[in-house]
Scaffold this motif. Sequence first.
Motif, short mmCIF file in Angstrom:
data_model
loop_
_atom_site.label_atom_id
_atom_site.label_comp_id
_atom_site.label_asym_id
_atom_site.label_seq_id
_atom_site.Cartn_x
_atom_site.Cartn_y
_atom_site.Cartn_z
N ALA A 234 66.07 -1.20 76.37
CA ALA A 234 65.06 -0.78 77.12
C ALA A 234 65.72 0.21 78.16
O ALA A 234 66.70 -0.26 78.83
CB ALA A 234 63.98 -1.67 77.77
N ALA A 235 65.04 1.27 78.77
CA ALA A 235 65.47 1.58 79.84
C ALA A 235 64.25 2.01 80.80
O ALA A 235 63.23 2.25 80.38
CB ALA A 235 66.25 3.09 79.42
N VAL A 236 64.60 1.77 82.00
CA VAL A 236 63.53 2.11 83.03
C VAL A 236 64.17 3.19 84.12
O VAL A 236 65.27 3.00 84.36
CB VAL A 236 63.06 0.96 83.78
N PHE A 237 63.49 4.26 84.49
CA PHE A 237 64.00 5.16 85.45
C PHE A 237 62.93 5.54 86.32
O PHE A 237 61.88 5.67 85.87
CB PHE A 237 64.72 6.44 84.79
N SER A 238 63.39 5.76 87.24
CA SER A 238 62.41 6.42 88.60
C SER A 238 63.46 7.52 89.19
O SER A 238 64.44 7.75 88.75
CB SER A 238 61.99 5.44 89.36
N ARG A 239 62.90 8.21 90.18
CA ARG A 239 63.53 9.03 91.05
C ARG A 239 64.91 8.39 91.59
O ARG A 239 65.80 9.28 91.69
CB ARG A 239 62.58 9.72 91.87
N GLY A 240 64.85 7.44 91.79
CA GLY A 240 65.85 6.78 92.48
C GLY A 240 66.90 5.97 91.76
O GLY A 240 68.02 5.63 92.47
#
Length: 178
Positions: A71-77
């Motif tokens: 699983a990968a989680v990403f946001s702007r930061g």
Amino acid sequence: MQSAKSDKKIIFAAICGVKNSGKTTLTEGIIRTLTARGLKTAVIKHDGHEFECDIAGTDSSRFVEAGAFGAAVFSRGQIFVRKTGQYPDTRDMEGTSRLLKQLITAFPEADVILAEGLKGLPVPKIEVVRRAVSQKPVSNPTGRFLVVSDLSQEEIGETTLPFEDLEGITDAILQKCL
């Protein structure tokens, strides 16, 4: 080490030592020193035990519990990647070396990549030897270029620097690993 996506040379060094010797504290100090010098630094941590890298109940944890192998989680930061599977036993130096090279490619923008652990690999490394927990280096001597210790150079029999000399330790990494 060469970045897989360019001809950029990435400086790589491992920080190793026995449990509770001060590896994480030293690594933090080196990161602060490198960052203050304007170098983009990443860290790869080796853990010899099973660990939980995600908090139970979060979406990514729930996806893995449902059967996803990753699983990968990403946001702007930030980006977080969790991937489960069968990976080399750390006693398998060849397999561990291959895995380390793959992990390094995750940080092509880095100027410096530090690894915490990997004492058995023949990679450029600094070993932490603290009188209270160990008396001599225990890592594979191939690649070891510095011992950070509260013991003297005469007691260790190798080049040593004290924990407080973060500038000197950082200079040694940049000189030996470039």
